[in-house]
Design a protein around this motif. Structure first.
Motif, PDB file in Angstrom:
ATOM      1  N   ALA A  44      96.087  44.180 -12.661  1.00 43.12           N
ATOM      2  CA  ALA A  44      95.007  42.936 -12.244  1.00 43.12           C
ATOM      3  C   ALA A  44      94.327  42.948 -13.646  1.00 43.12           C
ATOM      4  CB  ALA A  44      94.305  43.112 -11.107  1.00 43.12           C
ATOM      5  N   HIS A  45      93.698  44.381 -13.871  1.00 40.47           N
ATOM      6  CA  HIS A  45      92.640  44.189 -15.195  1.00 40.47           C
ATOM      7  C   HIS A  45      93.468  43.766 -16.400  1.00 40.47           C
ATOM      8  CE1 HIS A  45      88.838  45.520 -14.447  1.00 40.47           C
ATOM      9  NE2 HIS A  45      89.109  46.700 -13.750  1.00 40.47           N
ATOM     10  N   ILE A  46      94.822  44.190 -16.434  1.00 40.46           N
ATOM     11  CA  ILE A  46      95.618  44.083 -17.722  1.00 40.46           C
ATOM     12  C   ILE A  46      96.079  42.336 -17.817  1.00 40.46           C
ATOM     13  CG2 ILE A  46      98.039  44.120 -18.876  1.00 40.46           C
ATOM     14  CD1 ILE A  46      97.765  47.108 -17.982  1.00 40.46           C
TER      15      ILE A  46
ATOM     16  N   ALA B  54      86.347  56.407 -20.208  1.00 43.14           N
ATOM     17  CA  ALA B  54      85.219  55.974 -21.198  1.00 43.14           C
ATOM     18  C   ALA B  54      83.813  55.498 -20.544  1.00 43.14           C
ATOM     19  CB  ALA B  54      85.980  54.874 -22.127  1.00 43.14           C
ATOM     20  N   GLY B  55      84.185  54.825 -19.559  1.00 46.52           N
ATOM     21  CA  GLY B  55      83.128  54.115 -18.777  1.00 46.52           C
ATOM     22  C   GLY B  55      82.230  55.376 -18.212  1.00 46.52           C
ATOM     23  N   GLU B  56      82.923  56.364 -17.658  1.00 47.60           N
ATOM     24  CA  GLU B  56      81.897  57.637 -17.377  1.00 47.60           C
ATOM     25  C   GLU B  56      81.177  58.184 -18.238  1.00 47.60           C
ATOM     26  OE1 GLU B  56      85.454  59.424 -15.506  1.00 47.60           O
ATOM     27  OE2 GLU B  56      84.051  60.646 -14.149  1.00 47.60           O
TER      28      GLU B  56
ATOM     29  N   ASN C 146      97.729  45.970  -7.811  1.00 42.39           N
ATOM     30  CA  ASN C 146      97.324  47.220  -8.332  1.00 42.39           C
ATOM     31  C   ASN C 146      96.320  46.680  -9.205  1.00 42.39           C
ATOM     32  OD1 ASN C 146      97.380  49.005 -10.550  1.00 42.39           O
ATOM     33  ND2 ASN C 146      98.745  49.952  -9.619  1.00 42.39           N
ATOM     34  N   HIS C 147      95.106  47.570  -8.988  1.00 43.97           N
ATOM     35  CA  HIS C 147      93.895  46.891  -9.729  1.00 43.97           C
ATOM     36  C   HIS C 147      93.811  47.171 -11.047  1.00 43.97           C
ATOM     37  CE1 HIS C 147      89.741  46.559 -10.133  1.00 43.97           C
ATOM     38  NE2 HIS C 147      89.659  47.755 -10.866  1.00 43.97           N
ATOM     39  N   ILE C 148      94.864  48.197 -11.658  1.00 45.82           N
ATOM     40  CA  ILE C 148      94.904  48.310 -13.272  1.00 45.82           C
ATOM     41  C   ILE C 148      95.697  47.231 -13.780  1.00 45.82           C
ATOM     42  CG2 ILE C 148      95.728  49.872 -15.014  1.00 45.82           C
ATOM     43  CD1 ILE C 148      93.197  50.844 -13.602  1.00 45.82           C
TER      44      ILE C 148
ATOM     45  N   VAL D 144      89.951  50.187 -20.115  1.00 44.24           N
ATOM     46  CA  VAL D 144      88.604  50.983 -20.402  1.00 44.24           C
ATOM     47  C   VAL D 144      87.910  50.833 -19.189  1.00 44.24           C
ATOM     48  CG1 VAL D 144      88.838  52.122 -22.669  1.00 44.24           C
ATOM     49  CG2 VAL D 144      88.376  49.517 -22.239  1.00 44.24           C
ATOM     50  N   SER D 145      88.028  51.677 -18.211  1.00 49.07           N
ATOM     51  CA  SER D 145      86.887  51.213 -17.258  1.00 49.07           C
ATOM     52  C   SER D 145      86.062  52.476 -16.719  1.00 49.07           C
ATOM     53  CB  SER D 145      87.783  50.567 -15.947  1.00 49.07           C
ATOM     54  OG  SER D 145      88.310  51.552 -15.456  1.00 49.07           O
ATOM     55  N   GLY D 146      85.249  52.245 -15.412  1.00 49.98           N
ATOM     56  CA  GLY D 146      84.767  53.294 -15.161  1.00 49.98           C
ATOM     57  C   GLY D 146      85.381  54.575 -14.698  1.00 49.98           C
ATOM     58  N   GLY D 147      86.927  54.225 -14.253  1.00 47.01           N
ATOM     59  CA  GLY D 147      87.561  55.248 -13.684  1.00 47.01           C
ATOM     60  C   GLY D 147      88.873  55.496 -14.433  1.00 47.01           C
ATOM     61  N   HIS D 148      89.218  54.582 -15.231  1.00 51.73           N
ATOM     62  CA  HIS D 148      90.304  54.718 -16.104  1.00 51.73           C
ATOM     63  C   HIS D 148      90.302  54.377 -17.502  1.00 51.73           C
ATOM     64  CE1 HIS D 148      92.703  54.491 -12.421  1.00 51.73           C
ATOM     65  NE2 HIS D 148      91.689  53.773 -11.868  1.00 51.73           N
TER      66      HIS D 148
ATOM     67  N   GLY E 140      74.835  52.760 -16.389  1.00 49.93           N
ATOM     68  CA  GLY E 140      74.403  53.016 -17.502  1.00 49.93           C
ATOM     69  C   GLY E 140      75.012  52.399 -18.765  1.00 49.93           C
ATOM     70  N   GLY E 141      76.309  52.134 -18.659  1.00 45.71           N
ATOM     71  CA  GLY E 141      77.319  51.715 -19.902  1.00 45.71           C
ATOM     72  C   GLY E 141      76.472  50.388 -20.546  1.00 45.71           C
ATOM     73  N   PRO E 142      76.105  49.370 -19.830  1.00 41.23           N
ATOM     74  CA  PRO E 142      75.655  48.303 -20.658  1.00 41.23           C
ATOM     75  C   PRO E 142      74.353  48.520 -21.003  1.00 41.23           C
ATOM     76  CG  PRO E 142      76.378  47.602 -18.361  1.00 41.23           C
ATOM     77  CD  PRO E 142      76.500  49.224 -18.324  1.00 41.23           C
TER      78      PRO E 142
ATOM     79  N   ALA F  96      83.767  44.921 -22.095  1.00 42.85           N
ATOM     80  CA  ALA F  96      82.701  43.794 -22.122  1.00 42.85           C
ATOM     81  C   ALA F  96      81.743  44.390 -23.482  1.00 42.85           C
ATOM     82  CB  ALA F  96      81.816  43.866 -20.842  1.00 42.85           C
ATOM     83  N   ASN F  97      81.956  45.639 -23.864  1.00 44.77           N
ATOM     84  CA  ASN F  97      80.992  46.134 -24.963  1.00 44.77           C
ATOM     85  C   ASN F  97      81.008  45.594 -26.440  1.00 44.77           C
ATOM     86  OD1 ASN F  97      80.894  48.374 -27.399  1.00 44.77           O
ATOM     87  ND2 ASN F  97      79.536  49.008 -25.664  1.00 44.77           N
ATOM     88  N   HIS F  98      80.064  44.793 -26.762  1.00 46.30           N
ATOM     89  CA  HIS F  98      80.169  44.034 -28.081  1.00 46.30           C
ATOM     90  C   HIS F  98      80.534  44.923 -29.149  1.00 46.30           C
ATOM     91  CE1 HIS F  98      78.298  40.803 -26.027  1.00 46.30           C
ATOM     92  NE2 HIS F  98      77.473  41.336 -25.635  1.00 46.30           N
TER      93      HIS F  98
ATOM     94  N   PHE G  91      79.763  56.663 -21.005  1.00 43.42           N
ATOM     95  CA  PHE G  91      79.056  55.632 -21.164  1.00 43.42           C
ATOM     96  C   PHE G  91      77.775  56.057 -20.286  1.00 43.42           C
ATOM     97  CE2 PHE G  91      81.257  53.036 -24.226  1.00 43.42           C
ATOM     98  CZ  PHE G  91      80.178  52.581 -25.014  1.00 43.42           C
ATOM     99  N   ASP G  92      78.325  56.022 -18.988  1.00 49.57           N
ATOM    100  CA  ASP G  92      77.412  56.126 -17.803  1.00 49.57           C
ATOM    101  C   ASP G  92      76.533  57.538 -17.809  1.00 49.57           C
ATOM    102  OD1 ASP G  92      78.212  53.537 -16.844  1.00 49.57           O
ATOM    103  OD2 ASP G  92      79.595  54.194 -15.672  1.00 49.57           O
ATOM    104  N   LYS G  93      77.573  58.623 -17.958  1.00 51.57           N
ATOM    105  CA  LYS G  93      76.613  59.929 -18.049  1.00 51.57           C
ATOM    106  C   LYS G  93      75.472  60.155 -19.114  1.00 51.57           C
ATOM    107  CE  LYS G  93      80.396  62.263 -15.375  1.00 51.57           C
ATOM    108  NZ  LYS G  93      81.677  63.001 -15.238  1.00 51.57           N
TER     109      LYS G  93
ATOM    110  N   LEU H 237      85.012  42.863 -15.939  1.00 52.12           N
ATOM    111  CA  LEU H 237      84.482  43.567 -14.682  1.00 52.12           C
ATOM    112  C   LEU H 237      85.518  43.232 -13.358  1.00 52.12           C
ATOM    113  CD1 LEU H 237      80.822  42.799 -15.670  1.00 52.12           C
ATOM    114  CD2 LEU H 237      81.923  45.098 -16.158  1.00 52.12           C
ATOM    115  N   ASP H 238      85.118  44.376 -12.717  1.00 48.66           N
ATOM    116  CA  ASP H 238      85.845  43.828 -11.239  1.00 48.66           C
ATOM    117  C   ASP H 238      85.483  42.533 -10.638  1.00 48.66           C
ATOM    118  OD1 ASP H 238      86.891  46.441 -11.461  1.00 48.66           O
ATOM    119  OD2 ASP H 238      85.761  47.329 -10.176  1.00 48.66           O
ATOM    120  N   ASN H 239      86.490  41.908 -10.337  1.00 48.38           N
ATOM    121  CA  ASN H 239      86.170  40.463  -9.628  1.00 48.38           C
ATOM    122  C   ASN H 239      87.109  39.980  -8.988  1.00 48.38           C
ATOM    123  OD1 ASN H 239      88.020  38.352 -11.218  1.00 48.38           O
ATOM    124  ND2 ASN H 239      87.303  40.195 -12.675  1.00 48.38           N
TER     125      ASN H 239
ATOM    126  N   GLY I 281      88.930  45.703 -18.693  1.00 44.54           N
ATOM    127  CA  GLY I 281      88.180  46.888 -18.035  1.00 44.54           C
ATOM    128  C   GLY I 281      86.917  46.721 -18.190  1.00 44.54           C
ATOM    129  N   GLY I 282      86.007  47.150 -17.538  1.00 44.15           N
ATOM    130  CA  GLY I 282      84.592  47.372 -17.617  1.00 44.15           C
ATOM    131  C   GLY I 282      84.046  47.418 -19.312  1.00 44.15           C
ATOM    132  N   VAL I 283      84.476  48.347 -19.749  1.00 48.78           N
ATOM    133  CA  VAL I 283      84.195  48.807 -21.023  1.00 48.78           C
ATOM    134  C   VAL I 283      84.677  47.895 -22.140  1.00 48.78           C
ATOM    135  CG1 VAL I 283      83.851  50.779 -22.823  1.00 48.78           C
ATOM    136  CG2 VAL I 283      83.920  51.324 -20.322  1.00 48.78           C
TER     137      VAL I 283
END
Ligand code: KG4
Ligand code: ZN
Length: 339
Positions: A119-121, A167-169, A115-117, A140-144, A184-186, A276-278, A171-173, A301-303, A272-274
């Motif tokens: 795996a992030h945890i 949250a990632g969306e 499960n991807h979530i 906190v990722s692009g989809g979750h 957009g996020g980074p 990485a936010n400092h 940032f991106d939007k 990030l995804d890997n 999750g991707g977000v």
């Protein structure tokens, strides 16, 4: 010593990693490789699922070859193959899943669906081996965007989840509205971090409800940006980015504080991707009541390493998956215990 190959293809990055499992059960990542599709999706301003799936198909054999060669391990040496089964883009998941199934069948080794979530945890444990459940996890990722009480592997209690955007969306939007780059996020975070205050203040929404919500904030951001006669000036864009980043991070921390109080947990994984936010990391580091655990930036990030590590943990417990398992676009982790 046993070797497990891990595959991740749930969105727009193809990730492959090789995990080793020592006789005493210790798991390490021996080699990992990642292929980013950012340059291709940049042209469209977002991930195009069909193109992403096609890229995974092209990249996977190359990355697997690269990872195995760098570790000097042959396909015949593999004891199992792990792969992200969901949640994610169905066409993308299917590429990784079918590849892993074929490998499992050809080599006569077990398939381990991840499960991807989750795996992030558990990426936080990969990089901080001393970390053991129970702990809280903010994903906190692009989809979750969700908070769970992690009681153990496959054992989660949902505390809060977004009712609309992630949250990632947000940032991106927002980055898109500001006309700054993709992803957009980074880019938005870099711009926001170039200043240390802003004359703008966005509303803090949905504080009373259980779940997260970013759609109200998105509307407020869109209105604020529309009110500006021009976005030409870099200083103005930075001030807007600062206010946006602060509002998103405030929304995350408000619910996280509630969760810490509710569960009395002081160990908090942020992943999750977000994650990485400092600015988010700085705010969490300054919060003395908790001990935050972040995966290394590459593992936020995804890997492939996240998938390989979690698959190896499942393999160690004898948790194999049937070869007729289907890809799951939706797969909430709180349902894992009942499977
Ligand atoms: O976990 P991830 O790589 O993919 C998903 O599973 O969604 O997360 C990607 C998300 C994107 O929305 C991206 O803009 C965001 O993470 N992100 C960031 C930062 N780095 C990545 N958001 C804010 N600040 C960052 N530094
Ligand atoms: Zn992800």
């Amino acid at each position: 010593m046993q070797y497990l190959l891990g595959i991740e293809s749930s969105c727009d990055d193809t990730g492959v990693a090789l995990a080793s499992i020592e006789d005493d059960g210790q798991i390490s990542i021996v080699a990992e490789a990642l292929s980013s599709q950012v340059e291709m999706h940049k042209l469209y301003g977002g991930v195009v699922p069909e193109l992403a799936a096609r890229e995974h198909l092209r990249n996977l054999p190359l990355l697997i070859e690269e990872v195995l060669a760098s570790a000097k391990v042959g396909v015949g040496d593999l004891a199992a193959v792990g792969v992200t089964r969901g949640p994610g883009l169905k066409g993308c998941l299917l590429v990784g899943l079918n590849f892993a199934k074929a490998l499992a069948l050809a080599q006569g080794i077990p398939l381990i669906a991840v499960n991807h979530i989750e795996a992030h945890i558990f990426a936080a444990q990969l990089d901080h081996p001393e970390l053991e459940p129970p702990f809280l996890a903010l994903v906190v990722s692009g989809g979750h965007t969700e908070i769970h009480l992690v009681k153990g592997l496959r054992d989660y209690q949902l505390i809060a989840r977004t009712v609309d955007d992630a949250a990632g969306e947000a940032f991106d939007k927002s980055a898109n509205l500001l006309g700054i780059g993709y992803p957009g996020g980074p880019a938005l975070a870099r711009l926001a971090d170039s200043v240390d205050k802003s004359p703008f203040r966005l509303p803090r929404v949905m504080r009373q409800s259980e779940g997260f919500s970013f759609s109200g904030l998105k509307t407020a951001i869109a209105m604020l940006i529309k009110q500006q006669p021009s976005l030409e000036e870099e200083g103005l864009r930075a001030a807007l980015a600062f206010a946006i980043q602060e509002a998103i991070v405030d929304a995350l921390l408000f619910k996280l504080k509630k969760a810490v109080k509710q569960t009395n947990q002081r160990k908090v994984v942020v992943t999750g991707g977000v994650s990485a936010n400092h600015y988010l990391r700085k705010r969490l580091a300054g919060w003395s009541q908790i001990t935050p655990y972040f995966p290394r930036i590459e593992h936020c990030l995804d890997n492939g390493a996240n998938s390989a590590y979690l698959a190896a943990k499942q393999f160690r417990l004898g948790l194999a998956t049937a070869l007729n398992a289907t890809a799951l676009a939706r797969w909430p982790i709180e349902s894992l215990l009942c499977e």
